[in-house]
Structure formats: structure tokens, C-alpha cells
Write an enzyme that holds these catalytic residues in place. Structure first.
Site, PDB file in Angstrom:
ATOM      1  N   ARG A 246      -3.156 -11.371   2.153  1.00  0.00           N
ATOM      2  CA  ARG A 246      -2.996 -10.096   2.836  1.00  0.00           C
ATOM      3  C   ARG A 246      -1.514  -9.878   3.037  1.00  0.00           C
ATOM      4  O   ARG A 246      -0.761 -10.843   3.235  1.00  0.00           O
ATOM      5  CB  ARG A 246      -3.625 -10.131   4.231  1.00  0.00           C
ATOM      6  CG  ARG A 246      -5.096  -9.785   4.305  1.00  0.00           C
ATOM      7  CD  ARG A 246      -5.350  -8.289   4.061  1.00  0.00           C
ATOM      8  NE  ARG A 246      -6.758  -7.972   4.178  1.00  0.00           N
ATOM      9  CZ  ARG A 246      -7.650  -8.058   3.199  1.00  0.00           C
ATOM     10  NH1 ARG A 246      -7.278  -8.467   1.999  1.00  0.00           N
ATOM     11  NH2 ARG A 246      -8.918  -7.725   3.399  1.00  0.00           N
ATOM     12  N   GLU A 275       1.131  -1.860   3.008  1.00  0.00           N
ATOM     13  CA  GLU A 275       0.654  -1.229   1.785  1.00  0.00           C
ATOM     14  C   GLU A 275      -0.201   0.007   2.117  1.00  0.00           C
ATOM     15  O   GLU A 275      -0.810   0.045   3.174  1.00  0.00           O
ATOM     16  CB  GLU A 275      -0.161  -2.244   0.942  1.00  0.00           C
ATOM     17  CG  GLU A 275      -1.432  -2.712   1.597  1.00  0.00           C
ATOM     18  CD  GLU A 275      -2.136  -3.811   0.792  1.00  0.00           C
ATOM     19  OE1 GLU A 275      -1.513  -4.805   0.413  1.00  0.00           O
ATOM     20  OE2 GLU A 275      -3.354  -3.646   0.576  1.00  0.00           O
ATOM     21  N   HIS A 293      -3.095  -4.374  -5.012  1.00  0.00           N
ATOM     22  CA  HIS A 293      -4.245  -4.942  -4.284  1.00  0.00           C
ATOM     23  C   HIS A 293      -5.536  -4.800  -5.104  1.00  0.00           C
ATOM     24  O   HIS A 293      -6.511  -4.164  -4.663  1.00  0.00           O
ATOM     25  CB  HIS A 293      -4.399  -4.270  -2.908  1.00  0.00           C
ATOM     26  CG  HIS A 293      -5.146  -5.133  -1.926  1.00  0.00           C
ATOM     27  ND1 HIS A 293      -4.916  -5.119  -0.573  1.00  0.00           N
ATOM     28  CD2 HIS A 293      -6.130  -6.045  -2.117  1.00  0.00           C
ATOM     29  CE1 HIS A 293      -5.729  -5.978   0.033  1.00  0.00           C
ATOM     30  NE2 HIS A 293      -6.487  -6.546  -0.889  1.00  0.00           N
TER      31      HIS A 293
HETATM   32  C1  GLV Z   1      -9.709  -7.831  -0.534  1.00  0.00           C
HETATM   33  O1  GLV Z   1      -8.578  -7.971  -0.233  1.00  0.00           O
HETATM   34  C2  GLV Z   1     -10.806  -8.278   0.264  1.00  0.00           C
HETATM   35  O2  GLV Z   1     -10.595  -8.727   1.402  1.00  0.00           O
HETATM   36  O3  GLV Z   1     -11.944  -8.183  -0.209  1.00  0.00           O
END
Ligand code: GLV
Length: 336
Positions: A246, A275, A293
Site C-alpha cells: 500500500r 495515489e 495499482h
Molecule cells: C489491492 O490492493 C487489494 O487490496 O486488493
């Protein structure tokens, strides 16, 4: 006022049409994004739209907190299609009697594939060299043209050894003959360590010894800037850092400085502080691979994540069984 007597579900994110239809068989669906573009919800806009809803479908955004819960007294379930749920105040949901679910397991291998790919791309300078080629700058051969770091046989460091961390470790150990070091708050069972060929070390030792560090820890107040200037200073100048956890786990400004000054060799980042904005210093350094991401983004996996969120939601709203990946199932027991 809707004439539909069924519970209302607000789908806060774009979703597969088939999954919207699945939910629609059990609830009145309010899906303002449809299958298209995400909305950047303000807390006020979300609270206004969510008022009266019995269920919310979310992903890693938007933020679900006590203020939102107070505005939505009829809310019964918040179902996320992400595995990470740091956008959801779980204790506040539990206190309000709202069931929360996430989407673990179905994305493990896809996300591990991507983490490994990003690490390899950083080590072997794939983005950097592609930009060079596309710019028409490839005019001659040179023995050190985009020479990078080896992956096969190098030491893999995994920071955070949950399901995805273990899947990355397996790839490294079994496919690439990598000695695997890891750091996690809790150690794996000895049998699992042995099976993965993974050795637990302290965080500083992990940073100092890893040739390729992959970060897979959940975000929380405790993991905020877990890797900052001091930690980067421990790493080898030839090492790479990959973050698929993250934004906020790594101090992006400190990382950009380390990359610019070649205090580490390269990085691969799929997640960013703030982000979808990306720190301008990261955009300015060449030795980092940047992706928006997408670590879990294969179509079958995204569909499985969405289906899992829908299954959890339907289980709560239609009472059709136990939500399979509830994070606070005690809420349901209290309701009975
Ligand atoms: C993606 O970052 C998730 O947490 O599924």
C-alpha cells in the site's frame, strides 16, 4: 423515493455487469459508476448517496468511517473486493453492527505474479530500456547497455509474509533458486519455513542482506513509513525495492532521493502515497518502474474478487448462508 421494496445497495466502484446483475437479483442496485469510470467520492457525496442503503460495495477506496456509519443507520454490510481494508474502520463497523468482508485468497497468485514481474522489471531495467528504445536512442551495442542485477540465485527479501508474501517466496525459491529471507511480526511455523526455504531475520538484517526486497505488509498506523530514509540507508547500493503493499508503507520522497542518488539500484512500485497522484520526484527518476495499482488485475482474478464481494453481500442481505470472508462475523451472531 424508490418503489422497490428490496434493500438498496450502493456500488461505489465500477463493476462487472454480470456481478451487478447478480446483486440485482437480491437488491435494488444503485451503481453510479456502472461499468465505467470510478468516482472520486468526497465524504459528503458518499454519505448523501449511501443514506438509506443496506449494503455498500467498495474496493481499496472509498473511506468508510464512523462519520459515514452515523449517516447510514440502516447499513448492514460493507463488502470490499480488495484484500487490503485499511480504508475501512473495522472497529467502528463492528460497533455499529455492520458486517465487513474483504476478498482474500482469490487474488494471491495473480498478485504474486505481478510482484515478481515488477521486481524483475526493476532488476533488469525493462521500463527504462524500453523508453530508451522508443525514443529512438538505440544506435549501438554496448557491453553494459542497461546492464542490471541478476535475479536467479540472488537473495530475495520479503517484508510481510502473509499469503501473497509466501506466494512470492515460493516463486523465488522454487523457480529462481533464490535464498529467501523474510521479516514478519509473527514467524511462520517451522514446517512452512522449511517448505518455502525461508529464513526469518530481523528487519534491519533483511534490509541489509536482500538483493531484491519485496514489500507485502498491510497498511496500518504501525506500518506507516516502515521503509523510510533510515531503512533505505541499510540497503545495498545494488539492491532493488518493490512495493505492492500500500502507499504509505514506503516513504516515497525518501525512496525517490535514494533512487536519484543511486543509493539503491532500482525500484518497482504499484502503490503510492496519495495515489492516484504520484510523487513528482518519483516521476523524475529513471530507475523506477511505475504501475497504477494493478497487481491483482487479471480479468479472471478481478472477476473472482468482485464475485466474492457479491457473495458476501448477498449472504448478509438475503440471509443465504455465511458470508465466506467476513472480517467481523461476530456482528451476525449478535443480530440473531
Ligand atoms: C489491492 O490492493 C487489494 O487490496 O486488493
Amino acid at each position: 423515493m424508490s418503489a422497490d421494496p428490496r434493500p438498496r445497495v450502493l456500488v461505489t466502484i465500477p463493476l462487472f455487469a454480470e456481478v451487478l446483475a447478480r446483486i440485482g437479483a437480491h437488491a435494488e442496485v444503485d451503481a453510479p459508476c456502472g461499468t465505467g469510470l470510478a468516482i472520486d467520492w468526497t465524504p459528503e457525496a458518499l454519505a448523501a448517496r449511501a443514506r438509506g442503503a443496506a449494503g455498500l460495495v467498495v474496493a481499496g477506496t472509498p473511506r468508510i468511517d464512523a462519520a459515514l456509519l452515523a449517516a447510514c443507520p440502516g447499513l448492514r454490510a460493507v463488502c470490499s473486493m480488495a484484500v487490503g481494508y485499511n480504508n475501512i474502520d473495522l472497529p467502528a463497523c463492528t460497533a455499529a453492527g455492520v458486517l465487513v468482508s474483504n476478498a482474500p485468497d482469490v487474488l494471491t497468485e495473480t498478485t504474486a505474479d505481478f510482484g515478481f514481474a515488477l521486481m524483475m522489471a526493476a532488476a533488469r531495467r525493462i521500463s527504462e530500456s524500453e523508453h530508451f528504445l522508443r525514443a529512438g536512442r538505440w544506435t549501438h551495442w554496448s557491453y553494459d547497455l542497461f546492464a542490471g542485477a541478476d535475479v536467479y540465485g540472488a537473495t530475495l527479501g520479503v517484508l510481510g509474509m502473509g499469503r501473497i508474501g509466501q506466494a512470492i517466496a515460493r516463486r523465488g525459491a522454487l523457480g529462481f533458486a533464490m535464498p529467501v529471507l523474510y521479516h514478519n511480526r509473527s514467524r511462520l511455523d517451522a514446517a512452512v519455513e522449511q517448505q518455502l526455504g525461508a529464513q526469518w531475520v530481523g528487519k534491519d538484517e533483511l534490509l541489509a542482506r536482500a538483493d531484491h526486497l519485496v514489500i507485502v505488509v498491510p497498511y496500518s498506523a504501525a506500518s506507516h513509513h516502515l521503509v523510510g530514509a533510515a531503512e533505505l540507508a541499510l540497503m545495498k547500493p545494488t539492491a532493488t525495492l518493490t512495493n505492492i503493499a500500500r502507499g504509505g508503507v514506503v516513504d516515497d520522497a525518501a525512496l525517490a532521493a535514494a533512487l536519484r542518488e543511486r543509493r539503491i539500484a532500482a525500484a518497482g512500485l504499484d502503490v503510492f502515497e496519495g495515489e492516484p497522484a504520484v510523487h513528482p520526484d518519483l516521476l523524475a527518476v529513471p530507475n523506477v518502474v511505475l504501475t497504477p495499482h494493478i497487481a491483482s488485475a487479471s480479468l479472471p482474478t478481478r472477476r473472482a474478487m468482485a464475485d466474492l464481494a457479491a457473495t458476501n453481500l448477498i449472504a448478509v442481505l438475503a440471509g443465504s448462508g455465511v458470508p465466506p470472508t467476513a472480517l467481523n462475523p461476530e456482528v451476525l451472531a449478535r443480530r440473531r
